[in-house]
Scaffold this motif. Structure first.
Motif, PDB file in Angstrom:
ATOM      1  N   VAL A  23       0.857  -1.191   0.000  1.00  0.00           N
ATOM      2  CA  VAL A  23       0.000   0.000   0.000  1.00  0.00           C
ATOM      3  C   VAL A  23       0.895   1.244   0.000  1.00  0.00           C
ATOM      4  N   PRO A  24       0.622   2.226  -0.861  1.00  0.00           N
ATOM      5  CA  PRO A  24       1.516   3.379  -0.949  1.00  0.00           C
ATOM      6  C   PRO A  24       1.424   4.381   0.205  1.00  0.00           C
ATOM      7  N   LYS A  25       0.332   4.379   0.960  1.00  0.00           N
ATOM      8  CA  LYS A  25       0.150   5.394   2.001  1.00  0.00           C
ATOM      9  C   LYS A  25       0.110   4.770   3.386  1.00  0.00           C
ATOM     10  N   VAL A  26       0.491   5.573   4.370  1.00  0.00           N
ATOM     11  CA  VAL A  26       0.405   5.158   5.766  1.00  0.00           C
ATOM     12  C   VAL A  26      -1.059   5.175   6.184  1.00  0.00           C
TER      13      VAL A  26
ATOM     14  N   ARG B 110      12.224  -0.164   3.916  1.00  0.00           N
ATOM     15  CA  ARG B 110      11.613   0.046   2.588  1.00  0.00           C
ATOM     16  C   ARG B 110      10.298   0.807   2.705  1.00  0.00           C
ATOM     17  N   SER B 111       9.490   0.484   3.714  1.00  0.00           N
ATOM     18  CA  SER B 111       8.222   1.192   3.914  1.00  0.00           C
ATOM     19  C   SER B 111       8.464   2.659   4.217  1.00  0.00           C
ATOM     20  N   LEU B 112       9.441   2.928   5.072  1.00  0.00           N
ATOM     21  CA  LEU B 112       9.756   4.328   5.387  1.00  0.00           C
ATOM     22  C   LEU B 112      10.258   5.066   4.151  1.00  0.00           C
TER      23      LEU B 112
ATOM     24  N   VAL C 124       7.276   6.064   2.056  1.00  0.00           N
ATOM     25  CA  VAL C 124       6.524   7.162   2.667  1.00  0.00           C
ATOM     26  C   VAL C 124       7.260   8.477   2.442  1.00  0.00           C
ATOM     27  N   LEU C 125       8.555   8.488   2.657  1.00  0.00           N
ATOM     28  CA  LEU C 125       9.327   9.726   2.504  1.00  0.00           C
ATOM     29  C   LEU C 125       9.407  10.149   1.043  1.00  0.00           C
ATOM     30  N   ARG C 126       9.501   9.206   0.123  1.00  0.00           N
ATOM     31  CA  ARG C 126       9.564   9.522  -1.298  1.00  0.00           C
ATOM     32  C   ARG C 126       8.270  10.164  -1.783  1.00  0.00           C
ATOM     33  N   ASP C 127       7.141   9.742  -1.216  1.00  0.00           N
ATOM     34  CA  ASP C 127       5.832  10.238  -1.648  1.00  0.00           C
ATOM     35  C   ASP C 127       5.468  11.584  -1.046  1.00  0.00           C
ATOM     36  N   ARG C 128       6.272  12.126  -0.175  1.00  0.00           N
ATOM     37  CA  ARG C 128       5.960  13.419   0.448  1.00  0.00           C
ATOM     38  C   ARG C 128       6.299  14.570  -0.431  1.00  0.00           C
TER      39      ARG C 128
END
Length: 87
Positions: A39-42, A78-80, A83-87
């Motif tokens: 899933v792309p979002k938290v 990888r999850s972090l 999340v950081l890349r999508d900000r």
């Protein structure tokens, strides 16, 4: 701990399995920040009381493979990154 895979119920009773990214104290206890690996979002933070348990093994090739701390850490990083890349 961050990186562990948790099983939790949403307010409607649906059961989910997502990875713990982190946690923070709140006025009502601990708030957990979770994200599904695919899933792309938290997720919206949940109360710690919604946790049913944690995943300790996965079925693979007709058997069970334990989730190691190393597996959890690598997926957590990888999850972090996502999340950081999508900000």
């Amino acid at each position: 701990w961050p990186g562990q895979v948790l099983v939790f119920a949403d307010p409607h009773g649906q059961v989910w399995v997502h990875r713990l990214l982190g946690f923070r104290p709140s006025e009502r206890g601990w708030r957990l920040y979770l994200k599904g690996d695919a899933v792309p979002k938290v997720d919206t933070p949940i109360e710690a009381g919604r946790v049913i348990g944690r995943v300790v093994a996965v079925r693979q090739d007709g058997g069970f493979r334990p989730l190691s701390a190393g597996d959890n850490f690598i997926r957590w990083v990888r999850s972090l990154q996502e999340v950081l890349r999508d900000r």
